[in-house]
Enzyme design. Structure first.
Site, short mmCIF file in Angstrom:
data_model
loop_
_atom_site.label_atom_id
_atom_site.label_comp_id
_atom_site.label_asym_id
_atom_site.label_seq_id
_atom_site.Cartn_x
_atom_site.Cartn_y
_atom_site.Cartn_z
N PHE A 298 0.84 -1.20 0.00
CA PHE A 298 0.00 0.00 0.00
C PHE A 298 0.87 1.25 0.00
O PHE A 298 1.87 1.33 0.73
CB PHE A 298 -0.88 0.07 1.26
CG PHE A 298 -1.82 -1.08 1.45
CD1 PHE A 298 -3.13 -1.02 0.99
CD2 PHE A 298 -1.39 -2.23 2.13
CE1 PHE A 298 -4.00 -2.08 1.19
CE2 PHE A 298 -2.26 -3.28 2.33
CZ PHE A 298 -3.56 -3.21 1.85
N ASP A 299 0.47 2.24 -0.79
CA ASP A 299 0.99 3.59 -0.61
C ASP A 299 0.40 4.14 0.69
O ASP A 299 -0.58 3.61 1.24
CB ASP A 299 0.58 4.44 -1.81
CG ASP A 299 1.10 5.87 -1.73
OD1 ASP A 299 2.15 6.08 -1.11
OD2 ASP A 299 0.43 6.76 -2.27
N GLY A 300 1.00 5.24 1.18
CA GLY A 300 0.52 5.83 2.42
C GLY A 300 -0.51 6.92 2.20
O GLY A 300 -1.73 6.67 2.29
#
Length: 303
Positions: free
Chosen positions: A161-163
């Site tokens: 996941f990106d943040g």
């Protein structure tokens, strides 16, 4: 008592997300729906090749292998019901136990996410994905050209996941876009002890960890998660503290400070990666299945 999907992880996805129907879709674009329907009917007994979300779905369904129904995968498609025959036949021939599907023949299907109680929606249709996100469901547009390898690390489900604008809100990203990197770093240092507000994919990460806890050692598949973000020190600290406050652990965290994510994801080998920025998705698609999350200020500006 009626059947329900309570206490299950529910993934809804379009037929083009699960299977490689790109050639058939070109027929639809060039010749229309009747030609498309006829072609799919003709190929009913021909198994479709795995699509972008196939490895993710295959490994999620393995959490049911001990006979306990923990994961439900539902086809939610703009396809016509006749074309849906091939979807279910292909799933059976590929060893996927799918029982439920909704086929809307061109009408927006995302409105059925609520009665399903879906934790994730994947589609190749950007309007459907946007509708799902606007309705507060984790959703991503699949990159059809993603590298797909359903055979790698068969006993581990890897999701990255990106943040900002994915796991977290885009609160900090708005500062960066408006005032630049120095202002962003100063803002994150000042608010390091204040957790970031949740982003659209926090509920999915929570549901995945609940799934792993519920399955325990009963199934051979293990969940491995990664945070892959353009943040760097000192802004990394707020992201870590936010996850701690949520009570969520990730196995790996990559704070890349603007480096391309693709080469790092190539080493992680995700079964799926979610990011809000198209440039990162294009880089990541060379490493594995990728989905664009059209959320946050970056996508508002693009629109």
């Amino acid at each position: 008592m009626g059947v329900n999907l309570d206490n299950k992880l529910v993934v809804a996805l379009s037929s083009r997300a699960l299977f490689d129907f790109e050639a058939e879709n070109r027929v639809f674009d060039e010749q229309g729906d009747h030609a498309y329907e006829a072609l799919q009917l003709e190929r009913t007994q021909v198994p479709a090749k795995p699509g972008v979300a196939f490895p993710l779905v295959k490994k999620l369904l393995a959490f049911n292998d001990d006979g306990e129904h923990r994961v439900e995968v539902v086809i939610l498609s703009r396809n016509d019901p006749v074309s849906g025959l091939r979807v279910f036949h292909s799933a059976k021939m590929q060893g996927l136990n799918l029982e439920r599907g909704v086929f809307t023949k061109g009408a927006p299907p995302f409105r059925y996410l609520r009665p399903l109680g879906a934790h994730l929606f994947l589609s190749a249709n950007p309007e459907d994905v946007q509708g799902a996100l606007d309705s507060s469901f984790p959703a991503a547009r699949v990159f059809s050209a993603s590298v797909v390898d359903a055979a790698r690390h068969p006993n581990e489900l890897r999701i990255a996941f990106d943040g900002d604008a994915v796991l977290f809100s885009d609160e900090a990203e708005q500062i960066f876009q408006a005032d630049g990197l120095d202002a962003f770093q100063a803002h994150e240092a000042k608010h390091v002890a204040r957790p970031l507000p949740p982003g659209p994919f926090k509920p999915l990460l929570e549901a995945l960890h609940r799934l792993q806890r519920a399955a325990g050692e009963a199934v051979p598949v293990r969940l491995r998660t990664a945070l892959v973000t353009a943040r760097s020190a000192p802004a990394h600290e707020r992201a870590i503290r936010t996850l701690m406050q949520w009570g969520i652990e990730v196995d790996e965290a990559m704070f890349l400070g603007g480096l391309q994510k693709g080469p790092f994801l190539r080493e992680f080998e995700p079964d799926f990666f979610f990011d809000d920025q198209l440039a990162h998705c294009e880089s990541a698609a060379l490493a594995g299945p990728t989905g664009h999350v059209a959320a946050g200020v970056v996508n508002l500006r693009r629109a």
